[in-house]
Design a protein around this motif. Structure first.
Motif, PDB file in Angstrom:
ATOM      1  N   UNK A 141      -6.486  -3.494 -12.071  1.00 40.35           N
ATOM      2  CA  UNK A 141      -7.336  -3.033 -12.116  1.00 40.35           C
ATOM      3  C   UNK A 141      -7.891  -1.629 -13.387  1.00 40.35           C
ATOM      4  N   UNK A 142      -6.619  -1.340 -13.513  1.00 41.00           N
ATOM      5  CA  UNK A 142      -6.578  -0.450 -14.418  1.00 41.00           C
ATOM      6  C   UNK A 142      -7.616   0.849 -13.784  1.00 41.00           C
ATOM      7  N   UNK A 143      -6.972   1.267 -12.572  1.00 40.88           N
ATOM      8  CA  UNK A 143      -7.572   2.523 -12.315  1.00 40.88           C
ATOM      9  C   UNK A 143      -6.691   3.405 -10.859  1.00 40.88           C
ATOM     10  N   UNK A 144      -7.183   4.999 -11.628  1.00 39.72           N
ATOM     11  CA  UNK A 144      -6.162   4.947 -10.453  1.00 39.72           C
ATOM     12  C   UNK A 144      -7.710   6.314  -9.943  1.00 39.72           C
ATOM     13  N   UNK A 145      -7.186   6.148  -8.740  1.00 39.70           N
ATOM     14  CA  UNK A 145      -8.409   7.399  -7.907  1.00 39.70           C
ATOM     15  C   UNK A 145      -7.569   7.956  -6.483  1.00 39.70           C
ATOM     16  N   UNK A 146      -8.518   8.599  -5.884  1.00 36.49           N
ATOM     17  CA  UNK A 146      -8.355   9.479  -4.800  1.00 36.49           C
ATOM     18  C   UNK A 146      -9.029   9.341  -3.449  1.00 36.49           C
ATOM     19  N   UNK A 147      -7.841   9.532  -2.573  1.00 42.47           N
ATOM     20  CA  UNK A 147      -8.552   8.906  -1.325  1.00 42.47           C
ATOM     21  C   UNK A 147      -8.714  10.025  -0.088  1.00 42.47           C
ATOM     22  N   UNK A 148      -9.684  11.225  -0.793  1.00 40.77           N
ATOM     23  CA  UNK A 148      -9.700  12.432   0.183  1.00 40.77           C
ATOM     24  C   UNK A 148     -11.115  12.084   0.811  1.00 40.77           C
ATOM     25  N   UNK A 149     -11.381  12.932   2.032  1.00 34.42           N
ATOM     26  CA  UNK A 149     -11.864  13.432   3.297  1.00 34.42           C
ATOM     27  C   UNK A 149     -13.178  13.332   2.192  1.00 34.42           C
ATOM     28  N   UNK A 150     -13.597  13.818   1.141  1.00 37.15           N
ATOM     29  CA  UNK A 150     -14.805  13.513   1.038  1.00 37.15           C
ATOM     30  C   UNK A 150     -15.255  12.062   0.432  1.00 37.15           C
ATOM     31  N   UNK A 151     -14.424  11.252   0.157  1.00 37.51           N
ATOM     32  CA  UNK A 151     -14.525  10.219  -0.113  1.00 37.51           C
ATOM     33  C   UNK A 151     -13.195   9.183  -1.820  1.00 37.51           C
ATOM     34  N   UNK A 152     -13.673   8.481  -1.716  1.00 36.99           N
ATOM     35  CA  UNK A 152     -12.941   7.960  -3.188  1.00 36.99           C
ATOM     36  C   UNK A 152     -13.368   8.901  -4.349  1.00 36.99           C
ATOM     37  N   UNK A 153     -12.752   8.810  -5.058  1.00 36.97           N
ATOM     38  CA  UNK A 153     -13.105  10.004  -6.578  1.00 36.97           C
ATOM     39  C   UNK A 153     -11.817   9.261  -7.897  1.00 36.97           C
ATOM     40  N   UNK A 154     -12.233   8.207  -8.846  1.00 40.55           N
ATOM     41  CA  UNK A 154     -12.049   6.765  -9.087  1.00 40.55           C
ATOM     42  C   UNK A 154     -11.891   9.093 -10.300  1.00 40.55           C
ATOM     43  N   UNK A 155     -10.437   8.540 -11.213  1.00 38.21           N
ATOM     44  CA  UNK A 155     -10.333   9.136 -12.431  1.00 38.21           C
ATOM     45  C   UNK A 155      -9.774   8.479 -13.618  1.00 38.21           C
ATOM     46  N   UNK A 156     -10.870   9.028 -14.842  1.00 35.96           N
ATOM     47  CA  UNK A 156     -11.605   8.811 -15.813  1.00 35.96           C
ATOM     48  C   UNK A 156     -10.620   8.892 -17.058  1.00 35.96           C
ATOM     49  N   UNK A 157      -9.377   8.245 -17.272  1.00 43.68           N
ATOM     50  CA  UNK A 157      -7.860   8.428 -18.033  1.00 43.68           C
ATOM     51  C   UNK A 157      -8.018   7.284 -19.552  1.00 43.68           C
ATOM     52  N   UNK A 158      -7.687   7.929 -20.185  1.00 43.10           N
ATOM     53  CA  UNK A 158      -7.845   7.390 -21.421  1.00 43.10           C
ATOM     54  C   UNK A 158      -6.322   6.433 -21.392  1.00 43.10           C
ATOM     55  N   UNK A 159      -6.346   5.111 -21.825  1.00 45.26           N
ATOM     56  CA  UNK A 159      -4.838   4.213 -21.323  1.00 45.26           C
ATOM     57  C   UNK A 159      -3.692   4.771 -21.582  1.00 45.26           C
ATOM     58  N   UNK A 160      -3.467   6.072 -22.753  1.00 44.31           N
ATOM     59  CA  UNK A 160      -2.117   5.943 -22.632  1.00 44.31           C
ATOM     60  C   UNK A 160      -1.833   7.209 -21.290  1.00 44.31           C
ATOM     61  N   UNK A 161      -2.937   7.715 -20.584  1.00 42.83           N
ATOM     62  CA  UNK A 161      -2.691   8.582 -19.919  1.00 42.83           C
ATOM     63  C   UNK A 161      -2.349   7.727 -18.231  1.00 42.83           C
ATOM     64  N   UNK A 162      -3.267   6.871 -18.655  1.00 42.46           N
ATOM     65  CA  UNK A 162      -2.852   6.023 -17.104  1.00 42.46           C
ATOM     66  C   UNK A 162      -1.327   5.749 -17.559  1.00 42.46           C
ATOM     67  N   UNK A 163      -1.330   5.207 -18.132  1.00 45.32           N
ATOM     68  CA  UNK A 163       0.237   4.643 -18.799  1.00 45.32           C
ATOM     69  C   UNK A 163       1.607   5.381 -17.944  1.00 45.32           C
ATOM     70  N   UNK A 164       1.121   7.112 -18.612  1.00 47.53           N
ATOM     71  CA  UNK A 164       2.089   7.740 -18.079  1.00 47.53           C
ATOM     72  C   UNK A 164       1.857   8.379 -16.286  1.00 47.53           C
ATOM     73  N   UNK A 165       0.776   8.717 -15.701  1.00 47.68           N
ATOM     74  CA  UNK A 165       0.198   8.197 -13.950  1.00 47.68           C
ATOM     75  C   UNK A 165       1.388   6.810 -13.808  1.00 47.68           C
ATOM     76  N   UNK A 166       1.040   5.877 -14.351  1.00 49.53           N
ATOM     77  CA  UNK A 166       1.076   4.363 -13.713  1.00 49.53           C
ATOM     78  C   UNK A 166       3.300   4.515 -13.247  1.00 49.53           C
ATOM     79  N   UNK A 167       3.725   4.978 -14.559  1.00 39.38           N
ATOM     80  CA  UNK A 167       4.807   5.033 -14.455  1.00 39.38           C
ATOM     81  C   UNK A 167       5.921   6.346 -13.932  1.00 39.38           C
ATOM     82  N   UNK A 168       5.273   7.535 -14.015  1.00 40.96           N
ATOM     83  CA  UNK A 168       5.177   8.602 -12.710  1.00 40.96           C
ATOM     84  C   UNK A 168       5.366   7.894 -11.779  1.00 40.96           C
TER      85      UNK A 168
END
Length: 229
Positions: A141-168
């Motif tokens: 889905x090319x999405x990154x998100x956090x599942x926290x107590x307050x619910x799911x929060x999607x991260x608004x990332x650039x393609x390069x930021x997403x690529x770095x986060x996925x690699x790590x």
């Protein structure tokens, strides 16, 4: 990759003709626009697989077109321009370009870069969801998100930021050197190690704003680490 549609946004007809010829030989379909406004309209209407984008354009310039596309979609974008200064490249990468080639360029290299970008982006579409604590990175889905107590929060990332986060996220708690992140995640060409710091600063700010302060940290003398909360 065969039959992929490439949008060429370039105001020099000779360059357009050359790129269309070389891309056509490799099985790509092409469409072109000679100004920024038309290029953005073509992108919205035709949904190309890749955009090759000049900076100096009539109407909207390349940076404005790049920013507008990034507000709407994650279409891979290769900047192809005569602007060769590091600041020009950094600006394009920060806005969300996937790669940057400088004129006069070898059209064979442009085609090779286009193929590499498409391989990279299409490979990610069949990978699973990567999880590091409350953080999830959905490759399909090319999405990154956090599942926290307050619910799911999607991260608004650039393609390069997403690529770095996925690699790590594939190797949680591991310390990554800047040079490794450049090789694995940044566009081919003259990627600079200090560019990683800029992307990391943006990632840390976005993670902290979403409620994951501290998950991404610097490692003195090495680089960066993504750790479970």
């Amino acid at each position: 990759m065969e039959n992929a549609l490439v949008l060429i946004v370039e105001d020099e007809p000779e360059i357009v003709e050359i790129l269309e010829a070389y891309l056509g030989r490799e099985g790509f379909r092409t469409v072109s626009a000679s100004d920024g406004n038309t290029g953005l309209s073509h992108h919205q209407r035709l949904k190309p697989d890749l955009v090759i984008l000049d900076v100096k354009l009539p109407g909207l310039d390349g940076y404005e077109v790049l920013a507008a596309i990034r507000r709407q979609a994650d279409t891979p974008i290769l900047m192809a321009t005569a602007l060769a200064e590091d600041l020009d490249k950094l600006q394009a990468l920060r806005i969300g370009a996937d790669d940057y080639d400088v004129k006069p360029f070898n059209p064979l290299e442009v085609v090779a870069r286009a193929k590499a970008i498409l391989r990279r982006t299409r490979r990610s579409s069949v990978e699973p969801v990567l999880r590091v604590g409350e953080l999830s990175v959905d490759m399909a889905a090319h999405m990154a998100y956090l599942d926290l107590q307050g619910g799911r929060r999607a991260l608004d990332l650039t393609r390069t930021e997403f690529r770095i986060l996925a690699h790590m996220a594939r190797w949680p708690n591991r310390a990554f050197e800047r040079s490794e992140l450049v090789d694995a995640c940044l566009p081919e060409g003259e990627a600079l190690e200090r560019t990683v710091d800029s992307h990391m600063s943006n990632l840390r700010r976005k993670l902290a704003s979403a409620g994951a302060n501290g998950i991404l940290s610097g490692v003195r003398g090495v680089g960066y680490r993504l750790a479970m909360l």
